[in-house]
Scaffold this motif. Structure first.
Motif, PDB file in Angstrom:
ATOM      1  N   GLU A   1     -12.222   8.991  -0.019  1.00 49.04           N
ATOM      2  CA  GLU A   1     -10.772   8.221   1.465  1.00 49.04           C
ATOM      3  C   GLU A   1     -10.000   7.206   1.031  1.00 49.04           C
ATOM      4  OE1 GLU A   1     -15.272   8.376   4.694  1.00 49.04           O
ATOM      5  OE2 GLU A   1     -14.721   6.450   3.047  1.00 49.04           O
ATOM      6  N   MET A   2     -10.152   6.334  -0.040  1.00 51.23           N
ATOM      7  CA  MET A   2      -9.299   5.698  -1.186  1.00 51.23           C
ATOM      8  C   MET A   2      -7.673   6.574  -1.279  1.00 51.23           C
ATOM      9  SD  MET A   2     -10.303   2.604  -1.018  1.00 51.23           S
ATOM     10  CE  MET A   2      -8.993   2.059  -2.280  1.00 51.23           C
ATOM     11  N   GLU A   3      -8.071   7.512  -1.363  1.00 49.53           N
ATOM     12  CA  GLU A   3      -6.943   8.916  -1.762  1.00 49.53           C
ATOM     13  C   GLU A   3      -6.328   8.611  -0.394  1.00 49.53           C
ATOM     14  OE1 GLU A   3      -8.669  11.736  -4.642  1.00 49.53           O
ATOM     15  OE2 GLU A   3      -8.700  10.496  -5.971  1.00 49.53           O
ATOM     16  N   LEU A   4      -6.628   9.426   0.384  1.00 48.52           N
ATOM     17  CA  LEU A   4      -6.620   9.206   1.582  1.00 48.52           C
ATOM     18  C   LEU A   4      -5.646   8.394   2.097  1.00 48.52           C
ATOM     19  CD1 LEU A   4      -9.113  11.055   3.754  1.00 48.52           C
ATOM     20  CD2 LEU A   4      -7.137  11.912   2.968  1.00 48.52           C
ATOM     21  N   MET A   5      -5.847   7.272   1.806  1.00 48.71           N
ATOM     22  CA  MET A   5      -5.329   5.519   2.372  1.00 48.71           C
ATOM     23  C   MET A   5      -3.963   5.454   1.062  1.00 48.71           C
ATOM     24  SD  MET A   5      -8.295   3.431   3.889  1.00 48.71           S
ATOM     25  CE  MET A   5      -8.703   2.818   2.336  1.00 48.71           C
ATOM     26  N   LEU A   6      -3.839   6.282   0.444  1.00 52.28           N
ATOM     27  CA  LEU A   6      -3.247   6.170  -0.828  1.00 52.28           C
ATOM     28  C   LEU A   6      -1.629   6.885  -0.394  1.00 52.28           C
ATOM     29  CD1 LEU A   6      -5.331   5.428  -4.101  1.00 52.28           C
ATOM     30  CD2 LEU A   6      -3.560   3.943  -3.379  1.00 52.28           C
ATOM     31  N   VAL A   7      -2.094   8.306  -0.485  1.00 50.99           N
ATOM     32  CA  VAL A   7      -1.547   8.762   0.590  1.00 50.99           C
ATOM     33  C   VAL A   7      -0.347   8.622   1.440  1.00 50.99           C
ATOM     34  CG1 VAL A   7      -1.070  11.297   1.366  1.00 50.99           C
ATOM     35  CG2 VAL A   7      -2.691  10.953  -0.660  1.00 50.99           C
ATOM     36  N   ALA A   8      -1.091   7.757   2.384  1.00 52.09           N
ATOM     37  CA  ALA A   8      -0.685   7.102   3.711  1.00 52.09           C
ATOM     38  C   ALA A   8      -0.090   6.052   3.589  1.00 52.09           C
ATOM     39  CB  ALA A   8      -1.765   6.807   4.715  1.00 52.09           C
ATOM     40  N   ALA A   9      -0.006   5.729   2.518  1.00 53.73           N
ATOM     41  CA  ALA A   9      -0.410   4.121   2.213  1.00 53.73           C
ATOM     42  C   ALA A   9       1.860   4.900   1.743  1.00 53.73           C
ATOM     43  CB  ALA A   9      -0.117   3.049   1.258  1.00 53.73           C
ATOM     44  N   GLN A  10       1.908   5.336   1.090  1.00 51.98           N
ATOM     45  CA  GLN A  10       2.543   6.176   0.240  1.00 51.98           C
ATOM     46  C   GLN A  10       3.472   6.947   0.848  1.00 51.98           C
ATOM     47  OE1 GLN A  10       2.223   9.472  -2.752  1.00 51.98           O
ATOM     48  NE2 GLN A  10       3.409   7.767  -3.989  1.00 51.98           N
ATOM     49  N   ALA A  11       3.265   7.238   1.633  1.00 51.03           N
ATOM     50  CA  ALA A  11       4.361   8.045   3.567  1.00 51.03           C
ATOM     51  C   ALA A  11       4.971   6.741   4.166  1.00 51.03           C
ATOM     52  CB  ALA A  11       3.121   9.022   3.723  1.00 51.03           C
ATOM     53  N   TRP A  12       3.914   5.952   4.563  1.00 49.57           N
ATOM     54  CA  TRP A  12       4.554   5.040   5.415  1.00 49.57           C
ATOM     55  C   TRP A  12       5.609   4.329   4.881  1.00 49.57           C
ATOM     56  CZ3 TRP A  12       4.735  -0.810   5.921  1.00 49.57           C
ATOM     57  CH2 TRP A  12       4.767  -0.610   7.096  1.00 49.57           C
ATOM     58  N   THR A  13       5.583   3.635   3.443  1.00 45.00           N
ATOM     59  CA  THR A  13       6.499   2.627   2.747  1.00 45.00           C
ATOM     60  C   THR A  13       7.825   3.760   1.681  1.00 45.00           C
ATOM     61  OG1 THR A  13       5.651   3.162   0.531  1.00 45.00           O
ATOM     62  CG2 THR A  13       4.967   0.966   1.325  1.00 45.00           C
ATOM     63  N   HIS A  14       7.277   5.066   2.352  1.00 44.02           N
ATOM     64  CA  HIS A  14       9.161   5.860   1.876  1.00 44.02           C
ATOM     65  C   HIS A  14       9.485   5.948   3.766  1.00 44.02           C
ATOM     66  CE1 HIS A  14      11.304   9.261   0.711  1.00 44.02           C
ATOM     67  NE2 HIS A  14      10.941  10.010   1.366  1.00 44.02           N
ATOM     68  N   ALA A  15       9.007   6.623   4.143  1.00 48.36           N
ATOM     69  CA  ALA A  15       9.348   5.976   5.719  1.00 48.36           C
ATOM     70  C   ALA A  15      10.435   5.027   5.905  1.00 48.36           C
ATOM     71  CB  ALA A  15       8.229   6.383   6.702  1.00 48.36           C
ATOM     72  N   ARG A  16      10.233   3.937   5.481  1.00 47.92           N
ATOM     73  CA  ARG A  16      11.043   2.521   5.299  1.00 47.92           C
ATOM     74  C   ARG A  16      11.470   2.785   4.341  1.00 47.92           C
ATOM     75  NH1 ARG A  16       6.830   3.391   7.974  1.00 47.92           N
ATOM     76  NH2 ARG A  16       6.349   2.351  10.006  1.00 47.92           N
ATOM     77  N   GLY A  17      12.024   3.019   3.647  1.00 50.15           N
ATOM     78  CA  GLY A  17      12.630   3.045   2.427  1.00 50.15           C
ATOM     79  C   GLY A  17      12.174   2.089   1.214  1.00 50.15           C
ATOM     80  N   TRP A  18      11.304   1.677   1.441  1.00 49.44           N
ATOM     81  CA  TRP A  18      11.432   0.715   0.556  1.00 49.44           C
ATOM     82  C   TRP A  18      11.475   0.998  -1.118  1.00 49.44           C
ATOM     83  CZ3 TRP A  18       5.583  -2.015   2.877  1.00 49.44           C
ATOM     84  CH2 TRP A  18       6.374  -3.205   4.194  1.00 49.44           C
ATOM     85  N   ASP A  19      10.766   0.305  -1.596  1.00 55.75           N
ATOM     86  CA  ASP A  19      10.721   1.042  -3.740  1.00 55.75           C
ATOM     87  C   ASP A  19      10.209   1.883  -3.383  1.00 55.75           C
ATOM     88  OD1 ASP A  19      12.147  -0.637  -4.565  1.00 55.75           O
ATOM     89  OD2 ASP A  19      11.293  -2.481  -4.341  1.00 55.75           O
ATOM     90  N   VAL A  20      10.477   2.787  -4.503  1.00 52.98           N
ATOM     91  CA  VAL A  20       9.666   4.415  -4.540  1.00 52.98           C
ATOM     92  C   VAL A  20       8.397   3.854  -5.660  1.00 52.98           C
ATOM     93  CG1 VAL A  20       9.147   6.306  -5.062  1.00 52.98           C
ATOM     94  CG2 VAL A  20      11.399   5.840  -4.277  1.00 52.98           C
ATOM     95  N   TRP A  21       7.155   4.497  -5.174  1.00 50.57           N
ATOM     96  CA  TRP A  21       5.915   4.271  -6.350  1.00 50.57           C
ATOM     97  C   TRP A  21       5.157   5.504  -6.243  1.00 50.57           C
ATOM     98  CZ3 TRP A  21       0.876   4.589  -3.486  1.00 50.57           C
ATOM     99  CH2 TRP A  21       1.027   3.538  -2.140  1.00 50.57           C
TER     100      TRP A  21
END
Length: 246
Positions: free
Chosen positions: A130-150
């Motif tokens: 479940e942590m990995e599902l949330m990390l994937v979601a976090a990455q997609a959410w920040t990418h969609a807002r143009g934040w720094d890539v991580w």
């Protein structure tokens, strides 16, 4: 997942700023932002590190602690840990963005009903998958807002690795710029322990201590209080490393 949005919208605005909370084993009220050991709270000037012993437990606090606090007795530590590390490596998660970000993470959890979601967030807590599902979601959410890539990767305890080696290895990783870690801890072999299953964010590791940016009351873990099975004490089970892409 409409049901996720409905249940989380009601609590997202308050969850990350609920204030210091206690593990289930600690039921006494505490002084705001005071170091806590056992059932005791010790008041001191804010921002001042404290080192003492109460009821046989070492006491310490750091100048900086996480503003992303889980609700009392809840299993939200994994969700809050992700917010904390993204804040460190990617972009400041302020009060305006915390609610939508938390909602995006919750929507990634495998819950089809409000009851299932509530059980994960407030009773069971989150496991590695479940942590990995949330990390994937976090990455997609920040990418969609143009934040720094991580990026993120697992750095879990290895076969035959000791806790001493694990903390030394993680200490070297945390020396890198714009890098943060999440560590998952399981059960403690010590009877009447103050530790329980928890996700937390180490910030600084010394020869004897692990200092944390934590969503609960923990500010410091003595390294001697942890172990990787078959070692005794608080079990180190999981680890994720997040790093900003330069």
């Amino acid at each position: 997942m409409d049901v996720t949005r409905r249940i989380f919208a009601a609590g997202a605005a308050t969850l990350p700023f609920a204030g210091p909370v206690l593990p289930r084993a600690w039921a006494q009220p505490v002084v705001q932002d005071a170091p806590v050991i056992g059932n005791q709270a010790v008041a001191g000037p804010l921002g001042m590190a404290v080192d003492a012993h109460i009821c046989g437990y070492p006491l310490a606090t750091m100048d900086k602690c996480s503003p992303y606090r889980q609700a009392y007795g809840s299993g939200e530590c994994g969700l809050c840990a992700i917010v904390t590390v993204v804040d460190t490596v990617c972009h400041n998660i302020d009060e305006e963005t915390a609610g939508p970000f938390l909602s995006a993470l919750a929507q990634a959890l495998p819950a089809e009903t409000a009851v299932e979601l509530a059980r994960i967030l407030y009773e069971q807590g989150t496991d590695r998958s479940e942590m990995e599902l949330m990390l994937v979601a976090a990455q997609a959410w920040t990418h969609a807002r143009g934040w720094d890539v991580w990026t993120w990767q697992g750095a879990h305890p290895q076969a035959a690795e000791t806790a001493e080696h694990f903390w030394d290895r993680l200490s070297d990783v945390l020396e890198r710029s714009y890098t943060a870690a999440i560590v998952g801890l399981g059960e403690d072999t010590q009877p009447d322990t103050r530790y329980s299953g928890h996700w937390t964010c180490p910030e600084h590791i010394t020869e004897h201590e692990v200092y944390l940016r934590d969503s609960d009351v923990y500010r410091r873990i003595p390294r001697a209080d942890t172990g990787i099975r078959p070692e005794p004490r608080w079990a180190i089970e999981d680890c994720y490393i997040l790093s900003r892409v330069s």
